[in-house]
Design an enzyme around this catalytic site. Structure first.
Site, PDB file in Angstrom:
ATOM      1  N   ARG A 230       0.949  -1.410  -0.053  1.00 20.12           N
ATOM      2  CA  ARG A 230      -0.145   0.007  -0.124  1.00 20.12           C
ATOM      3  C   ARG A 230       0.861   1.324   0.154  1.00 20.12           C
ATOM      4  O   ARG A 230       1.830   1.359   0.591  1.00 20.12           O
ATOM      5  CB  ARG A 230      -0.762   0.003   1.109  1.00 20.12           C
ATOM      6  CG  ARG A 230      -1.936  -1.098   1.341  1.00 20.12           C
ATOM      7  CD  ARG A 230      -2.862  -0.738   2.607  1.00 20.12           C
ATOM      8  NE  ARG A 230      -3.830  -1.891   2.668  1.00 20.12           N
ATOM      9  CZ  ARG A 230      -4.010  -2.581   3.712  1.00 20.12           C
ATOM     10  NH1 ARG A 230      -3.550  -1.929   5.026  1.00 20.12           N
ATOM     11  NH2 ARG A 230      -5.122  -3.527   3.849  1.00 20.12           N
TER      12      ARG A 230
ATOM     13  N   ARG B  22      -2.671   4.754  10.535  1.00 18.00           N
ATOM     14  CA  ARG B  22      -2.580   4.662   9.124  1.00 18.00           C
ATOM     15  C   ARG B  22      -2.878   5.690   8.181  1.00 18.00           C
ATOM     16  O   ARG B  22      -2.936   6.561   8.755  1.00 18.00           O
ATOM     17  CB  ARG B  22      -3.344   3.194   8.947  1.00 18.00           C
ATOM     18  CG  ARG B  22      -3.024   1.975   9.678  1.00 18.00           C
ATOM     19  CD  ARG B  22      -3.668   0.808   9.131  1.00 18.00           C
ATOM     20  NE  ARG B  22      -3.365  -0.456   9.977  1.00 18.00           N
ATOM     21  CZ  ARG B  22      -3.783  -1.554   9.649  1.00 18.00           C
ATOM     22  NH1 ARG B  22      -4.346  -1.616   8.617  1.00 18.00           N
ATOM     23  NH2 ARG B  22      -3.370  -2.846  10.285  1.00 18.00           N
TER      24      ARG B  22
ATOM     25  N   LYS C 194      -4.419  -1.494  15.135  1.00 18.06           N
ATOM     26  CA  LYS C 194      -4.395  -0.279  13.983  1.00 18.06           C
ATOM     27  C   LYS C 194      -5.037   0.895  14.473  1.00 18.06           C
ATOM     28  O   LYS C 194      -6.132   0.670  15.256  1.00 18.06           O
ATOM     29  CB  LYS C 194      -4.684  -1.038  12.875  1.00 18.06           C
ATOM     30  CG  LYS C 194      -6.281  -1.555  12.867  1.00 18.06           C
ATOM     31  CD  LYS C 194      -6.861  -2.221  11.829  1.00 18.06           C
ATOM     32  CE  LYS C 194      -7.833  -2.892  11.472  1.00 18.06           C
ATOM     33  NZ  LYS C 194      -8.379  -3.581  10.342  1.00 18.06           N
TER      34      LYS C 194
ATOM     35  N   LYS D  87      -7.135   4.709  12.766  1.00 20.16           N
ATOM     36  CA  LYS D  87      -7.587   5.297  11.711  1.00 20.16           C
ATOM     37  C   LYS D  87      -8.140   6.770  11.914  1.00 20.16           C
ATOM     38  O   LYS D  87      -9.073   6.821  12.812  1.00 20.16           O
ATOM     39  CB  LYS D  87      -8.534   4.244  10.835  1.00 20.16           C
ATOM     40  CG  LYS D  87      -8.009   2.871  10.566  1.00 20.16           C
ATOM     41  CD  LYS D  87      -9.108   2.158   9.749  1.00 20.16           C
ATOM     42  CE  LYS D  87      -8.428   0.638   9.385  1.00 20.16           C
ATOM     43  NZ  LYS D  87      -9.448  -0.282   8.744  1.00 20.16           N
TER      44      LYS D  87
ATOM     45  N   CYS E  12     -14.884  -5.476  -1.028  1.00 23.14           N
ATOM     46  CA  CYS E  12     -13.355  -5.611  -0.489  1.00 23.14           C
ATOM     47  C   CYS E  12     -12.490  -6.672  -1.539  1.00 23.14           C
ATOM     48  O   CYS E  12     -13.266  -7.320  -2.392  1.00 23.14           O
ATOM     49  CB  CYS E  12     -13.250  -6.113   0.983  1.00 23.14           C
ATOM     50  SG  CYS E  12     -13.861  -7.797   1.184  1.00 23.14           S
TER      51      CYS E  12
ATOM     52  N   CYS F  56      -6.777 -12.430  -0.022  1.00 21.97           N
ATOM     53  CA  CYS F  56      -6.815 -12.171   1.119  1.00 21.97           C
ATOM     54  C   CYS F  56      -6.947 -13.455   2.231  1.00 21.97           C
ATOM     55  O   CYS F  56      -7.670 -14.439   1.844  1.00 21.97           O
ATOM     56  CB  CYS F  56      -8.115 -11.173   1.554  1.00 21.97           C
ATOM     57  SG  CYS F  56      -8.489 -11.051   3.348  1.00 21.97           S
TER      58      CYS F  56
ATOM     59  N   CYS G 299     -15.756 -11.209   4.654  1.00 22.10           N
ATOM     60  CA  CYS G 299     -15.112 -11.599   6.230  1.00 22.10           C
ATOM     61  C   CYS G 299     -15.787 -10.595   6.954  1.00 22.10           C
ATOM     62  O   CYS G 299     -16.330  -9.617   6.570  1.00 22.10           O
ATOM     63  CB  CYS G 299     -14.366 -12.100   6.503  1.00 22.10           C
ATOM     64  SG  CYS G 299     -12.994 -10.757   6.642  1.00 22.10           S
TER      65      CYS G 299
ATOM     66  N   CYS H  13     -13.335  -4.399   6.058  1.00 20.49           N
ATOM     67  CA  CYS H  13     -12.765  -3.416   5.121  1.00 20.49           C
ATOM     68  C   CYS H  13     -13.504  -2.647   4.205  1.00 20.49           C
ATOM     69  O   CYS H  13     -13.534  -1.537   4.015  1.00 20.49           O
ATOM     70  CB  CYS H  13     -11.636  -4.186   4.480  1.00 20.49           C
ATOM     71  SG  CYS H  13     -10.070  -5.018   5.419  1.00 20.49           S
TER      72      CYS H  13
END
Length: 569
Positions: free
Chosen positions: A74, A143, A209, A211, A430, A436, A475, A479
């Site tokens: 990324r 991030r 993480k 955000k 996603c 993934c 899932c 995302c």
């Protein structure tokens, strides 16, 4: 004396010498296309995930070969801003070292998939040569910072983009490991506290993480309440007064574990621009010091806020920052999608928003997207903007260049926004399979199969142009922000999904589970009936999610927890 239990990743971080680990040695190992499990955890902080092609797993196992390992990478592009020169450089990377073209993510940046280990370092070097980085686009740090698109529409939007840049730069990790490993920087021999250190994050970084996103009402195009820190710009009389601050948003959950859940951010107050960085740092350090380091499923900020309470959290943030938050200011959101076509900014420049299916920019039978955008980048003198809905804006176009841009768009079949249905224009999917490792069901590859069937149903009730927010996720980790879809499919197993309904059009209400673990025939049957009711019973200008709640098809959820299962009334 007992030692407090910590999650395994915490010890990996402690032992990593500020994110070095054995990454350099793993890259040099010619025997395998992989790196070690611990180094893969550290690699995320550098902006890459190790993956393998799950479509090939069984065949390779039968041939006694290791999985088809490769890496996803990324870029860090605050606010999704890309120059034409960067676009061309990123395009070249996709052609030279990656598979599946360029992909616009739901966090407003580019991903490259299928980069093999020998090409990982050259790819990261090329991204840095293009005046970008991959540092901290993954891992337990702040991030990619997302921001309202088209900042050139007004001076205030431009100021908001400047704040996205400042936040991004301020909260980057300071370790020199990134330059040392990828950019041939000077090696810090021992990486002890006196030589290499993290003044904000420390040796263990954050528990999970983190955000941050900035929205400019009336458009909630970043899904601001899905962020750990959501900032709502308050603009009055063409002046940016400051930001309402929301904390504790997050989309991830785990099937069958009701101690995990999606959550909308809680608005805790208003800050003026000069207070913003101090307040954001205080939120981050409070999470650093009080977040759950024992169980990663409960390590996001949302769980910390719920455990300690929003009032306690606000007081702690004020104490740490030395700033007193004011009461939040009024605001209103109309929707959380993108607008398509040409829009003229206050400075006379033009912006063309294009719909990109699942954010995938590559040459296919549908259209030569990679080639078309390459030709546009060669003549474009402004910027490109990526959106959190996986779409693309050709921004800052002078009047004299519009015709040339339009011709290239038409020649390469990039103008699908002109004929797309309302639901297609509001769909996010996603990546999911085959790359993934968390995917349970198809998502990106299922969207083009499902959407025509949904459009047939919508045509049946004269609803083709109705914008309905659809989210598809392979899932429950979120995302694609599925819990904010008026309709959402969350993967359970191949061909089977939870059907969730009832979020609102502006991204301010979570949806609920309507049916669990069902296949396409039942999904279509349910939606056929509900579309019919919607067409016959809706109020004027009522959106689909609001209709479902008003008529009792689903109950309105709380702002935090989603009820496990709600059956139709």
């Amino acid at each position: 004396m007992t030692t407090k239990k910590i999650a395994a990743i915490e010890q990996v971080k402690i032992d990593s010498r500020y994110l070095r680990g054995g990454i350099t040695e793993g890259l040099a190992d010619p025997i395998t296309g992989a790196i070690s499990e611990d180094d893969n955890k550290l690699l995320k902080f550098h902006g890459s995930y190790q993956q393998d092609d799950r479509d090939q797993r069984e065949d390779r196992r039968k041939q006694k070969l290791e999985p088809a390992f490769s890496f996803m990478i990324r870029a860090r592009l605050p606010g999704g801003v890309v120059t034409p020169a960067q676009w061309l450089a990123f395009d070249q990377i996709a052609c030279d070292w990656a598979q599946f073209g360029l992909r616009i993510t739901t966090r407003q940046t580019f991903q490259w998939h299928g980069v093999r280990k020998p090409f990982l370092k050259p790819t990261l070097q090329a991204i840095n040569d293009a005046m970008s980085t991959t540092l901290a686009t993954c891992g337990d740090v702040n991030r990619q910072v997302v921001s309202a698109t088209n900042p050139l529409l007004s001076e205030q939007h431009g100021l908001v983009q400047e704040w996205a840049d400042k936040i991004s730069e301020t909260f980057l990790p300071k370790t020199r490991a990134y330059a040392e490993i990828w950019l041939d920087g000077k090696k810090v021999e021992d990486a002890i506290d006196g030589e290499d250190f993290e003044p904000l994050y420390g040796k263990t970084y954050l528990p999970r993480k983190f955000k941050i996103g900035i929205a400019v009402p009336p458009l909630n195009d970043v899904d601001v309440f899905a962020q750990d820190i959501g900032l709502i710009a308050i603009i009055e009389n063409n002046q940016l007064l400051g930001f309402n601050v929301a904390i504790g948003g997050g989309m991830g959950a785990t099937h069958g574990d009701d101690t995990t859940y999606p959550r909308l951010g809680s608005v805790i107050g208003f800050v003026r621009p000069e207070q913003l960085l101090a307040v954001c740092e205080a939120v981050i350090t409070t999470q650093r010091d009080h977040g759950n380091r024992d169980e990663r499923r409960h390590a996001r900020l949302k769980y910390t806020v719920d455990k300690l309470g929003a009032d306690w959290f606000l007081e702690e943030v004020q104490n740490r920052s030395g700033q007193t938050l004011e009461p939040s200011r009024p605001y209103h959101f109309d929707h959380n999608g993108d607008r398509f076509g040409w829009t003229q900014g206050t400075n006379g420049r033009w912006h063309l928003s294009l719909r990109v299916d699942s954010g995938r920019i590559m040459d296919t039978e549908v259209g030569p997207w990679l080639t078309g955008m390459r030709e546009i980048a060669k003549i474009h003198q402004g910027q490109f903007r990526l959106t959190c809905n996986q779409n693309l804006i050709i921004a800052d176009v002078p009047e004299a260049d519009k015709a040339a841009i339009d011709k290239l768009v038409a020649d390469h079949k990039l103008d699908v926004y002109q004929t797309q249905s309302g639901i297609r224009s509001s769909t996010i999917a996603c990546v999911s399979l085959p790359t993934c490792g968390l995917a349970m069901a198809e998502s990106e590859r299922y969207a083009p199969i499902l959407l025509p069937k949904l459009e047939t149903l919508l045509d049946k009730y004269q609803l083709r142009d109705e914008r309905i927010v659809l989210r598809i996720s392979g899932c429950p980790n979120g995302c694609a922000r599925p819990y904010l879809g008026e309709i959402a499919l969350v993967g359970r197993a191949l061909g089977r999904y939870d059907l969730r309904l009832g979020a609102n059009f502006s991204g301010e209400r979570l949806n609920v589970i309507y049916r669990q673990n069902i296949a396409e025939p039942e999904i279509l049957s349910i939606l056929d009936e509900l579309f019919g009711r919607f067409a016959a019973e809706r109020l004027e200008s009522e959106h689909f999610g609001d209709f479902l709640v008003r008529t009792g098809v689903v109950a309105e959820p709380s702002s935090r927890l989603i009820p496990l299962v709600l059956q139709p009334a």
